[in-house]
Motif scaffolding. Structure first.
Motif, PDB file in Angstrom:
ATOM      1  N   PHE A  10       0.821  -1.214   0.000  1.00 12.99           N
ATOM      2  CA  PHE A  10       0.000   0.000   0.000  1.00 12.99           C
ATOM      3  C   PHE A  10       0.855   1.266   0.000  1.00 12.99           C
ATOM      4  CE2 PHE A  10      -2.722  -3.254   1.975  1.00 12.99           C
ATOM      5  CZ  PHE A  10      -3.720  -3.280   1.013  1.00 12.99           C
ATOM      6  N   ASN A  11       2.165   1.104  -0.312  1.00 18.12           N
ATOM      7  CA  ASN A  11       3.100   2.208  -0.476  1.00 18.12           C
ATOM      8  C   ASN A  11       3.466   2.904   0.835  1.00 18.12           C
ATOM      9  OD1 ASN A  11       4.786   3.279  -2.412  1.00 18.12           O
ATOM     10  ND2 ASN A  11       3.498   5.062  -2.754  1.00 18.12           N
ATOM     11  N   TYR A  12       3.398   2.187   1.935  1.00 17.50           N
ATOM     12  CA  TYR A  12       3.924   2.678   3.210  1.00 17.50           C
ATOM     13  C   TYR A  12       5.356   2.180   3.348  1.00 17.50           C
ATOM     14  CZ  TYR A  12      -0.849   3.828   4.636  1.00 17.50           C
ATOM     15  OH  TYR A  12      -2.112   4.359   4.709  1.00 17.50           O
ATOM     16  N   ILE A  13       6.117   2.817   4.232  1.00 14.36           N
ATOM     17  CA  ILE A  13       7.482   2.381   4.511  1.00 14.36           C
ATOM     18  C   ILE A  13       7.490   1.764   5.908  1.00 14.36           C
ATOM     19  CG2 ILE A  13       9.902   3.044   4.692  1.00 14.36           C
ATOM     20  CD1 ILE A  13       8.717   3.534   1.919  1.00 14.36           C
ATOM     21  N   ARG A  14       7.967   0.530   5.995  1.00 14.81           N
ATOM     22  CA  ARG A  14       8.028  -0.184   7.270  1.00 14.81           C
ATOM     23  C   ARG A  14       9.487  -0.369   7.673  1.00 14.81           C
ATOM     24  NH1 ARG A  14       4.442  -4.723   7.211  1.00 14.81           N
ATOM     25  NH2 ARG A  14       3.026  -3.242   8.163  1.00 14.81           N
ATOM     26  N   TYR A  15       9.761  -0.083   8.958  1.00 17.19           N
ATOM     27  CA  TYR A  15      11.092  -0.252   9.530  1.00 17.19           C
ATOM     28  C   TYR A  15      11.034  -1.347  10.577  1.00 17.19           C
ATOM     29  CZ  TYR A  15      12.043   4.227   7.364  1.00 17.19           C
ATOM     30  OH  TYR A  15      12.199   5.237   6.453  1.00 17.19           O
ATOM     31  N   ILE A  16      11.939  -2.312  10.455  1.00 17.96           N
ATOM     32  CA  ILE A  16      12.006  -3.412  11.412  1.00 17.96           C
ATOM     33  C   ILE A  16      13.431  -3.440  11.968  1.00 17.96           C
ATOM     34  CG2 ILE A  16      11.770  -5.897  11.750  1.00 17.96           C
ATOM     35  CD1 ILE A  16       9.779  -5.866   9.415  1.00 17.96           C
ATOM     36  N   PHE A  17      13.527  -3.467  13.294  1.00 21.77           N
ATOM     37  CA  PHE A  17      14.796  -3.363  14.001  1.00 21.77           C
ATOM     38  C   PHE A  17      15.238  -4.731  14.528  1.00 21.77           C
ATOM     39  CE2 PHE A  17      12.611   0.619  14.098  1.00 21.77           C
ATOM     40  CZ  PHE A  17      13.587   1.596  14.052  1.00 21.77           C
ATOM     41  N   PHE A  18      16.552  -4.986  14.455  1.00 16.66           N
ATOM     42  CA  PHE A  18      17.142  -6.221  14.976  1.00 16.66           C
ATOM     43  C   PHE A  18      18.424  -5.873  15.731  1.00 16.66           C
ATOM     44  CE2 PHE A  18      14.821  -7.622  11.236  1.00 16.66           C
ATOM     45  CZ  PHE A  18      14.161  -8.743  11.698  1.00 16.66           C
ATOM     46  N   ARG A  19      18.671  -6.623  16.808  1.00 17.01           N
ATOM     47  CA  ARG A  19      19.941  -6.496  17.528  1.00 17.01           C
ATOM     48  C   ARG A  19      20.345  -7.892  17.978  1.00 17.01           C
ATOM     49  NH1 ARG A  19      18.777  -3.362  22.171  1.00 17.01           N
ATOM     50  NH2 ARG A  19      19.177  -1.440  21.053  1.00 17.01           N
ATOM     51  N   ASN A  20      21.611  -8.229  17.795  1.00 20.39           N
ATOM     52  CA  ASN A  20      22.101  -9.527  18.235  1.00 20.39           C
ATOM     53  C   ASN A  20      23.535  -9.367  18.710  1.00 20.39           C
ATOM     54  OD1 ASN A  20      22.742 -12.148  18.742  1.00 20.39           O
ATOM     55  ND2 ASN A  20      22.487 -12.860  16.651  1.00 20.39           N
ATOM     56  N   LEU A  21      23.724  -9.483  20.028  1.00 26.08           N
ATOM     57  CA  LEU A  21      25.065  -9.355  20.594  1.00 26.08           C
ATOM     58  C   LEU A  21      25.630 -10.703  21.025  1.00 26.08           C
ATOM     59  CD1 LEU A  21      24.486  -6.137  22.741  1.00 26.08           C
ATOM     60  CD2 LEU A  21      25.169  -6.328  20.343  1.00 26.08           C
ATOM     61  N   GLU A  22      24.901 -11.772  20.723  1.00 30.53           N
ATOM     62  CA  GLU A  22      25.386 -13.113  21.077  1.00 30.53           C
ATOM     63  C   GLU A  22      26.708 -13.390  20.375  1.00 30.53           C
ATOM     64  OE1 GLU A  22      22.773 -16.478  20.780  1.00 30.53           O
ATOM     65  OE2 GLU A  22      21.054 -15.231  21.307  1.00 30.53           O
ATOM     66  N   GLY A  23      27.627 -13.924  21.109  1.00 28.25           N
ATOM     67  CA  GLY A  23      28.910 -14.273  20.528  1.00 28.25           C
ATOM     68  C   GLY A  23      29.880 -13.106  20.450  1.00 28.25           C
ATOM     69  N   PHE A  24      29.448 -11.898  20.830  1.00 34.70           N
ATOM     70  CA  PHE A  24      30.353 -10.756  20.727  1.00 34.70           C
ATOM     71  C   PHE A  24      31.533 -10.907  21.679  1.00 34.70           C
ATOM     72  CE2 PHE A  24      31.924  -6.475  21.472  1.00 34.70           C
ATOM     73  CZ  PHE A  24      32.139  -6.070  20.166  1.00 34.70           C
ATOM     74  N   GLY A  25      31.298 -11.552  22.821  1.00 36.49           N
ATOM     75  CA  GLY A  25      32.372 -11.758  23.790  1.00 36.49           C
ATOM     76  C   GLY A  25      33.530 -12.552  23.236  1.00 36.49           C
ATOM     77  N   GLU A  26      33.296 -13.365  22.205  1.00 31.71           N
ATOM     78  CA  GLU A  26      34.384 -14.102  21.569  1.00 31.71           C
ATOM     79  C   GLU A  26      35.251 -13.195  20.710  1.00 31.71           C
ATOM     80  OE1 GLU A  26      32.535 -17.261  19.401  1.00 31.71           O
ATOM     81  OE2 GLU A  26      31.441 -17.959  21.167  1.00 31.71           O
ATOM     82  N   LEU A  27      34.668 -12.075  20.255  1.00 30.53           N
ATOM     83  CA  LEU A  27      35.383 -11.129  19.413  1.00 30.53           C
ATOM     84  C   LEU A  27      36.146 -10.104  20.250  1.00 30.53           C
ATOM     85  CD1 LEU A  27      35.874 -10.223  16.464  1.00 30.53           C
ATOM     86  CD2 LEU A  27      33.838  -8.797  16.675  1.00 30.53           C
ATOM     87  N   ALA A  28      35.552  -9.700  21.369  1.00 31.59           N
ATOM     88  CA  ALA A  28      36.165  -8.685  22.229  1.00 31.59           C
ATOM     89  C   ALA A  28      35.976  -9.095  23.678  1.00 31.59           C
ATOM     90  CB  ALA A  28      35.509  -7.322  21.976  1.00 31.59           C
TER      91      ALA A  28
END
Length: 104
Positions: free
Chosen positions: A83-101
């Protein structure tokens, strides 16, 4: 850190209403990482690009994401509805970050 924002739908042309929410989402994620892990500032990047099934296709869909050393930490998908609307969907994933830093 605030919870992940709920999906947001706006009329075409009203995308600027969402830009502050997107910016805050990425800033909060980055600040959380900086406060809890030993990280180097230059390795954070925000990138954005079109989502297409092939390189010749032009679309209204895009992804913007925050990464650290090529690990995607948070992203926002922007898609146009039928219908010509703009939809924004948010994601966050910090799993496994401790292995990097390591944690502070």
């Amino acid at each position: 850190m605030n919870p992940i924002p709920n999906p947001i739908t706006v009329n075409t042309g009203e995308q600027e209403r969402v830009s502050k929410t997107i910016d805050l989402f990425f800033v909060e994620t980055k600040e959380f990482i900086e406060e809890n892990y030993e990280v180097d500032e230059p390795y954070f990047q925000i990138k954005s690009g079109e989502l297409a099934y092939n390189s010749t296709q032009i679309t209204d869909d895009r992804i913007t994401y925050l990464s650290y050393k090529d690990m995607i930490l948070a992203s926002v998908f922007e898609t146009r509805t039928e219908f010509n609307y703009i939809r924004y969907i948010f994601f966050r994933n910090l799993e496994g970050f401790g292995e990097l830093a390591p944690k502070k």
